[in-house]
Design a protein around this motif. Structure first.
Motif, mmCIF file in Angstrom:
data_model
loop_
_atom_site.group_PDB
_atom_site.id
_atom_site.type_symbol
_atom_site.label_atom_id
_atom_site.label_comp_id
_atom_site.label_asym_id
_atom_site.label_seq_id
_atom_site.Cartn_x
_atom_site.Cartn_y
_atom_site.Cartn_z
ATOM 1 N N LYS A 123 -31.541 12.089 -24.895
ATOM 2 C CA LYS A 123 -32.301 13.144 -25.542
ATOM 3 C C LYS A 123 -33.027 13.969 -24.490
ATOM 4 O O LYS A 123 -33.704 13.437 -23.617
ATOM 5 C CB LYS A 123 -33.318 12.570 -26.533
ATOM 6 C CG LYS A 123 -34.035 13.636 -27.337
ATOM 7 C CD LYS A 123 -34.870 13.028 -28.440
ATOM 8 C CE LYS A 123 -35.599 14.084 -29.249
ATOM 9 N NZ LYS A 123 -34.690 15.034 -29.901
ATOM 10 N N TYR A 124 -32.847 15.271 -24.553
ATOM 11 C CA TYR A 124 -33.517 16.188 -23.649
ATOM 12 C C TYR A 124 -34.609 16.923 -24.416
ATOM 13 O O TYR A 124 -34.356 17.502 -25.468
ATOM 14 C CB TYR A 124 -32.535 17.225 -23.095
ATOM 15 C CG TYR A 124 -31.614 16.709 -22.012
ATOM 16 C CD1 TYR A 124 -31.800 17.070 -20.687
ATOM 17 C CD2 TYR A 124 -30.553 15.868 -22.320
ATOM 18 C CE1 TYR A 124 -30.953 16.604 -19.688
ATOM 19 C CE2 TYR A 124 -29.696 15.388 -21.334
ATOM 20 C CZ TYR A 124 -29.900 15.765 -20.016
ATOM 21 O OH TYR A 124 -29.074 15.301 -19.041
ATOM 22 N N SER A 125 -35.827 16.941 -23.884
ATOM 23 C CA SER A 125 -36.905 17.708 -24.503
ATOM 24 C C SER A 125 -36.710 19.187 -24.188
ATOM 25 O O SER A 125 -35.905 19.557 -23.322
ATOM 26 C CB SER A 125 -38.263 17.250 -23.961
ATOM 27 O OG SER A 125 -38.370 17.603 -22.582
ATOM 28 N N SER A 126 -37.456 20.051 -24.871
ATOM 29 C CA SER A 126 -37.384 21.486 -24.601
ATOM 30 C C SER A 126 -37.711 21.786 -23.144
ATOM 31 O O SER A 126 -37.079 22.637 -22.507
ATOM 32 C CB SER A 126 -38.337 22.257 -25.515
ATOM 33 O OG SER A 126 -37.918 22.176 -26.855
ATOM 34 N N THR A 127 -38.690 21.070 -22.602
ATOM 35 C CA THR A 127 -39.076 21.282 -21.201
ATOM 36 C C THR A 127 -37.949 20.875 -20.258
ATOM 37 O O THR A 127 -37.655 21.576 -19.278
ATOM 38 C CB THR A 127 -40.338 20.463 -20.867
ATOM 39 O OG1 THR A 127 -41.395 20.860 -21.753
ATOM 40 C CG2 THR A 127 -40.771 20.688 -19.432
ATOM 41 N N GLN A 128 -37.289 19.751 -20.548
ATOM 42 C CA GLN A 128 -36.181 19.304 -19.695
ATOM 43 C C GLN A 128 -35.006 20.267 -19.755
ATOM 44 O O GLN A 128 -34.371 20.552 -18.747
ATOM 45 C CB GLN A 128 -35.747 17.900 -20.115
ATOM 46 C CG GLN A 128 -36.764 16.816 -19.748
ATOM 47 C CD GLN A 128 -36.415 15.470 -20.377
ATOM 48 O OE1 GLN A 128 -35.998 15.405 -21.537
ATOM 49 N NE2 GLN A 128 -36.597 14.401 -19.621
ATOM 50 N N VAL A 129 -34.711 20.771 -20.952
ATOM 51 C CA VAL A 129 -33.633 21.756 -21.082
ATOM 52 C C VAL A 129 -33.988 23.010 -20.296
ATOM 53 O O VAL A 129 -33.154 23.582 -19.591
ATOM 54 C CB VAL A 129 -33.381 22.109 -22.567
ATOM 55 C CG1 VAL A 129 -32.418 23.301 -22.681
ATOM 56 C CG2 VAL A 129 -32.808 20.908 -23.305
ATOM 57 N N SER A 130 -35.240 23.428 -20.406
ATOM 58 C CA SER A 130 -35.680 24.623 -19.681
ATOM 59 C C SER A 130 -35.517 24.450 -18.173
ATOM 60 O O SER A 130 -35.150 25.388 -17.467
ATOM 61 C CB SER A 130 -37.138 24.928 -20.028
ATOM 62 O OG SER A 130 -37.560 26.112 -19.407
ATOM 63 N N ARG A 131 -35.763 23.220 -17.678
ATOM 64 C CA ARG A 131 -35.613 22.968 -16.237
ATOM 65 C C ARG A 131 -34.158 23.099 -15.790
ATOM 66 O O ARG A 131 -33.879 23.411 -14.632
ATOM 67 C CB ARG A 131 -36.129 21.570 -15.893
ATOM 68 C CG ARG A 131 -37.650 21.462 -15.907
ATOM 69 C CD ARG A 131 -38.127 20.250 -15.126
ATOM 70 N NE ARG A 131 -39.537 19.983 -15.401
ATOM 71 C CZ ARG A 131 -39.985 18.976 -16.134
ATOM 72 N NH1 ARG A 131 -39.121 18.122 -16.668
ATOM 73 N NH2 ARG A 131 -41.270 18.802 -16.331
ATOM 74 N N LEU A 132 -33.230 22.835 -16.716
ATOM 75 C CA LEU A 132 -31.817 22.990 -16.372
ATOM 76 C C LEU A 132 -31.485 24.445 -16.038
ATOM 77 O O LEU A 132 -30.471 24.724 -15.403
ATOM 78 C CB LEU A 132 -30.932 22.531 -17.543
ATOM 79 C CG LEU A 132 -30.920 21.038 -17.860
ATOM 80 C CD1 LEU A 132 -30.124 20.779 -19.138
ATOM 81 C CD2 LEU A 132 -30.335 20.241 -16.705
ATOM 82 N N PHE A 133 -32.353 25.374 -16.495
ATOM 83 C CA PHE A 133 -32.084 26.792 -16.284
ATOM 84 C C PHE A 133 -32.573 27.310 -14.937
ATOM 85 O O PHE A 133 -32.442 28.499 -14.652
ATOM 86 C CB PHE A 133 -32.758 27.643 -17.376
ATOM 87 C CG PHE A 133 -32.374 27.287 -18.780
ATOM 88 C CD1 PHE A 133 -31.164 26.668 -19.057
ATOM 89 C CD2 PHE A 133 -33.226 27.570 -19.831
ATOM 90 C CE1 PHE A 133 -30.815 26.329 -20.353
ATOM 91 C CE2 PHE A 133 -32.886 27.239 -21.138
ATOM 92 C CZ PHE A 133 -31.680 26.613 -21.387
ATOM 93 N N ASP A 134 -33.154 26.440 -14.118
ATOM 94 C CA ASP A 134 -33.728 26.922 -12.854
ATOM 95 C C ASP A 134 -32.696 27.668 -12.023
ATOM 96 O O ASP A 134 -32.988 28.714 -11.436
ATOM 97 C CB ASP A 134 -34.312 25.759 -12.050
ATOM 98 C CG ASP A 134 -35.628 25.252 -12.636
ATOM 99 O OD1 ASP A 134 -36.218 25.987 -13.460
ATOM 100 O OD2 ASP A 134 -36.049 24.139 -12.292
ATOM 101 N N PHE A 135 -31.474 27.131 -11.963
ATOM 102 C CA PHE A 135 -30.421 27.805 -11.181
ATOM 103 C C PHE A 135 -30.123 29.180 -11.759
ATOM 104 O O PHE A 135 -29.849 30.138 -11.041
ATOM 105 C CB PHE A 135 -29.140 26.956 -11.164
ATOM 106 C CG PHE A 135 -28.253 27.171 -12.359
ATOM 107 C CD1 PHE A 135 -27.165 28.032 -12.301
ATOM 108 C CD2 PHE A 135 -28.532 26.538 -13.573
ATOM 109 C CE1 PHE A 135 -26.369 28.235 -13.408
ATOM 110 C CE2 PHE A 135 -27.745 26.734 -14.677
ATOM 111 C CZ PHE A 135 -26.652 27.584 -14.602
ATOM 112 N N ALA A 136 -30.189 29.288 -13.109
ATOM 113 C CA ALA A 136 -29.867 30.548 -13.775
ATOM 114 C C ALA A 136 -30.948 31.595 -13.522
ATOM 115 O O ALA A 136 -30.644 32.783 -13.399
ATOM 116 C CB ALA A 136 -29.700 30.320 -15.273
ATOM 117 N N ARG A 137 -32.200 31.149 -13.466
ATOM 118 C CA ARG A 137 -33.280 32.089 -13.174
ATOM 119 C C ARG A 137 -33.059 32.762 -11.825
ATOM 120 O O ARG A 137 -33.220 33.971 -11.682
ATOM 121 C CB ARG A 137 -34.630 31.371 -13.210
ATOM 122 C CG ARG A 137 -35.054 30.959 -14.608
ATOM 123 C CD ARG A 137 -36.474 30.388 -14.615
ATOM 124 N NE ARG A 137 -36.855 30.028 -15.966
ATOM 125 C CZ ARG A 137 -36.645 28.844 -16.524
ATOM 126 N NH1 ARG A 137 -36.040 27.890 -15.820
ATOM 127 N NH2 ARG A 137 -37.014 28.605 -17.767
#
Length: 388
Positions: A123-137
């Motif tokens: 299970k990934y929390s909203s914060t963990q999912v958001s961290r996956l986007f660091d490369f995309a930022r």
């Protein structure tokens, strides 16, 4: 004396089959297999490099419906790097890209977390999912600050409004897209910007940034009736012509008209802003507009203010070839992109901050494949410098 057990290939296969039948058995077999391969790889490394083993470190990988924890062999000199780790690293990157693709397609971080739990068993929390986007930022930031062409025959400027949170307040804020038509007749988004309050100073900073990224000349700018926009752009790009969006003007006019008069007014506006007459001119169009105002201003006196000189900018399109005028007198090309933006942001309610909004809009703009297609009809206008 300890004896090493040896098994035939048939016996090994049977053992693995039995393990695979157990609960989470597939992942056990996967774990044993990957760890065995890495240990064998370390033995080869040690024998060829004169190195020695030095325990293990932990690394997570994706199994079937859950993550598995692997023992990764180490060597004393620290030079051993199992080939499989590169595969696992690619797997992690794929998961990040999948998460961002789902986010850019309109899913929320909560929904993505639920999907990842089904696929990866964690299970990934909203914060963990958001961290996956660091490369995309970083990817979006780099794309929005990339070098640009020195010449754009046409640029379009328009806004979309997105609910955005600032501290404890949510309001609909304007996000402006600048879309450029390149000299090869393809299109690309040059910038996506947000400023809470529109002003000539804000626009000047945006145009200054475009210049710093390589833009030297623009022939025609097309925008809605943004305050001071034509002055700001002409200060930075000498000789630029300006067309204000006719659709925005028509909407503003219709808002002033009573319901019973609207059908006739709409028909008259179509005649004022016609596009298919090769003998038409700016002066003829302007005179049609003045006649329109005179016809309705007695009943709707607010129309009188629309006789000001600035309203001549709604007829700039008439100096171009009649076969492309329908492409030049509105910001419709950005309006279509704005609809794509809304499809992506619709499910989210208010976005948590400006950076999150620009991340999403940037993702949509970067992946707009329609902009890669050339618009052959633009060749009809010879005043623009098209590549042959």
């Amino acid at each position: 004396m300890n004896k090493k057990l040896t098994f035939t290939q048939e016996q090994v296969t049977k053992i693995l089959e039995e393990i695979a039948k157990e609960k989470e058995g597939y992942n056990k077999v996967l774990k044993y297999t990957l760890e065995a391969l890495m240990r064998a790889e370390r033995e080869i490394h040690n024998s060829t490099q004169g190195d020695v083993s030095n325990g293990y470190r932990w690394r997570r990988a994706f199994g079937q419906g859950e993550q598995i924890k692997l023992e990764v062999p180490r060597s004393r000199r620290g030079h051993f790097y199992p080939f499989l780790l590169a595969v696992i690293k690619d797997q992690e990157q794929e998961a990040k890209e999948l998460a961002y693709s789902l986010y850019g397609s309109g899913l929320t971080t909560i929904q993505i977390g639920e999907i990842f739990e089904q696929v990866y068993g964690r299970k990934y929390s909203s914060t963990q999912v958001s961290r996956l986007f660091d490369f995309a930022r970083d990817e979006v930031r780099n794309w929005l600050s990339r070098s640009l062409d020195s010449y754009y025959p046409i640029v379009y400027l328009d806004a979309t409004f997105i609910p955005t949170r600032r501290v404890d307040n949510v309001s609909k804020e304007a996000y402006y897209t600048i879309l450029g038509v390149k000299s090869d007749r393809t299109r690309e988004v040059l910038a996506i910007v947000n400023f809470p309050q529109e002003s000539s100073t804000a626009w000047s900073s945006i145009f200054e940034e475009l210049k710093s990224r390589g833009v030297k000349k623009i022939d025609l700018a097309i925008s809605d009736g943004l305050a001071s926009i034509e002055d700001a752009i002409s200060q930075h790009f000498t000789g630029v012509s300006h067309q204000l969006c006719v659709v925005h003007l028509e909407r503003n006019v219709i808002k002033l008209i009573k319901k019973r008069d609207k059908p006739q007014v709409i028909d008259d506006l179509k005649e004022v802003f016609k596009t298919n007459d090769s003998s038409d001119s700016i002066e003829k169009g302007w005179q049609r507009w003045l006649n329109f105002i005179d016809k309705y201003s007695e009943k709707y006196p607010n129309l009188e203010k629309m006789k000001s000189h600035r309203y001549r900018l709604y007829f700039t399109y008439l100096k171009y070839d009649y076969r492309i005028r329908s492409m030049l007198y509105t910001t419709n090309w950005i309006e279509r992109l704005n609809r794509d933006y809304k499809r992506t942001t619709r499910m989210r309610g208010a976005l948590p901050n400006v950076d999150s909004a620009i991340l999403l809009l940037g993702y949509v703009a970067m992946n707009k494949k329609a902009y890669l297609r050339k618009i052959p009809m633009l060749n009809y206008e010879k005043s623009f410098k098209w590549e042959q």
